[in-house]
Every structure is written in C-alpha cells, then in structure tokens.
Design a protein around this motif. Structure first.
Motif, PDB file in Angstrom:
ATOM      1  N   TYR A  84      -5.382  -6.064   6.971  1.00 32.65           N
ATOM      2  CA  TYR A  84      -5.360  -4.889   5.830  1.00 32.65           C
ATOM      3  C   TYR A  84      -3.894  -4.528   5.250  1.00 32.65           C
ATOM      4  O   TYR A  84      -3.684  -3.826   4.373  1.00 32.65           O
ATOM      5  N   LEU A 124      -2.790  -6.025   1.670  1.00 35.69           N
ATOM      6  CA  LEU A 124      -4.192  -5.641   0.959  1.00 35.69           C
ATOM      7  C   LEU A 124      -4.498  -6.565  -0.334  1.00 35.69           C
ATOM      8  O   LEU A 124      -5.656  -7.071  -0.279  1.00 35.69           O
ATOM      9  N   TYR A 148      -5.795  -9.752   1.437  1.00 36.92           N
ATOM     10  CA  TYR A 148      -7.257  -9.327   2.020  1.00 36.92           C
ATOM     11  C   TYR A 148      -8.203  -9.559   0.776  1.00 36.92           C
ATOM     12  O   TYR A 148      -9.242 -10.178   0.923  1.00 36.92           O
ATOM     13  N   ASP A 196     -14.730  -2.455   0.662  1.00 35.02           N
ATOM     14  CA  ASP A 196     -14.097  -3.269   0.011  1.00 35.02           C
ATOM     15  C   ASP A 196     -13.762  -2.832  -1.490  1.00 35.02           C
ATOM     16  O   ASP A 196     -12.780  -3.092  -2.142  1.00 35.02           O
ATOM     17  N   CYS A 230     -10.909  -0.430  -1.363  1.00 37.29           N
ATOM     18  CA  CYS A 230      -9.693  -1.271  -1.119  1.00 37.29           C
ATOM     19  C   CYS A 230      -9.120  -1.669  -2.588  1.00 37.29           C
ATOM     20  O   CYS A 230      -8.002  -1.758  -2.752  1.00 37.29           O
ATOM     21  N   TRP A 280      -5.532  -0.700  -3.839  1.00 32.92           N
ATOM     22  CA  TRP A 280      -4.590  -1.868  -4.345  1.00 32.92           C
ATOM     23  C   TRP A 280      -4.250  -1.533  -5.702  1.00 32.92           C
ATOM     24  O   TRP A 280      -2.930  -1.409  -5.934  1.00 32.92           O
TER      25      TRP A 280
END
Length: 189
Positions: free
Chosen positions: A7, A10, A13, A32, A35, A39
C-alpha cells in the motif's frame, strides 16, 4: 500475514492488483474504492462517502457494490462516465480516476496540471450538458494518447505528462524563489 508495503506505492497497488482484480471479478471492494479516492484526492474521501451513502444505501459496502454494478452494466465508455457523473454525482477528475483504474486502456485521469500543459481542456470539468463534457473529455484522451510518442501505454503517457508538468512548475517555483520577496536572512524558517 498481510504485506502492508504493497500500500506504500498506492498507484502500483491500484494498477497491479485492483485493476487486475476488477478485470476478472467485475467487483470493487470498499477498501479498493477508497484507495482510488485517496490516490486521486485524499481530502475528498469523507465527502465522497457521504455522497454515495446519500444514494439510499445503509453502508459503504452496499453503496460501492451498487456503484460498481452500475459501471459494469453500462454499455460503453461514454455511459460508464455518465453513470459516475450523472447518477452518482462525481466530478470529472474523480470519475476519470476511478475509470482509469478499472479500464486503464480506455480512460485517463483528467488532471488540471495536464490541462495547463496542453493550454486547453480546463473547461471540460465545468460542462453542464453531459454530451459536451463527454466530447471535451474524449478530445482530452485523444490528446493524451498523441503525447509522449515514445510511450505506449495510456497510463504511462498520463504519468509522463503529469511528471512534465511537475518538472516545469517546480523549476518555475525555484526560479521565483517560491514567491519569496525578502532576503533569506530575514526569514525565520
């Protein structure tokens, strides 16, 4: 045991794991999804959580499941973006970031830095008629595809343009001493 170092990068990932997972499962977990949000714009996570819950869902899992299903069931790229803009109330920068992770060969992140580099497309995110927004965004994607001829992947072209914008801006800031007007000896840093 979870490897938390995945992570740290990022973006890595998202494009190594989340994008690939979506290709096979057509699902996106709450983790997710956020995330992707973090981001693109960490500051927006609380606002976007409220926005998707306001669609009548009791929890984030149900909201993200519904959001993902609406993207997946859309018949084409134009409709995928329309779902996020019109149904879910996302603005173009975030909507394009989500779709870039899920469909990296078709979408690119709409970024004001890149618009400044192009000297165009800043108006795209402010279009109120969806067809006008789609037209400007589509032209933006074409312009990104045409840039960085030595780079093949759309995502890498996007990253190259962002890096170019960063490089130019930082050099301008350094040259202008970041807007400093006093001698450094007078500053209490």
């Amino acid at each position: 045991m979870t490897d938390y170092t995945r992570y740290y990068d990022l973006e890595g990932y998202l494009f190594r794991e989340v994008s690939e997972r979506y290709k096979t499962s057509k699902q996106l977990s709450v983790f997710d999804f956020f995330c992707i949000v973090i981001w693109k714009a960490n500051r927006a996570k609380s606002k976007l959580a409220k926005r998707i819950l306001a669609q009548g869902h009791f929890d984030l899992e149900a909201a993200v499941t519904a959001l993902t299903a609406s993207i997946t069931s859309a018949e084409n790229n134009k409709e995928r973006l329309r779902v996020l803009i019109e149904k879910w109330g996302f603005r173009l920068p975030m909507a394009s970031a989500i779709l870039t992770v899920l469909f990296p060969e078709d979408f690119t992140v709409y970024d004001v830095r890149v618009c400044e580099l192009f000297g165009d497309f800043k108006d795209a995110q402010h279009k109120t008629r969806y067809d006008d927004l789609w037209g400007r965004y589509s032209s933006y994607v074409i312009r990104v595809r045409e840039s960085a001829p030595n780079v093949t992947k759309l995502r890498d072209k996007d990253r190259s343009l962002w890096g170019q914008s960063f490089f130019i801006q930082l050099n301008k800031d350094i040259k202008s001493k970041f807007g400093a007007t006093r001698d450094d000896s007078e500053l209490d840093a």
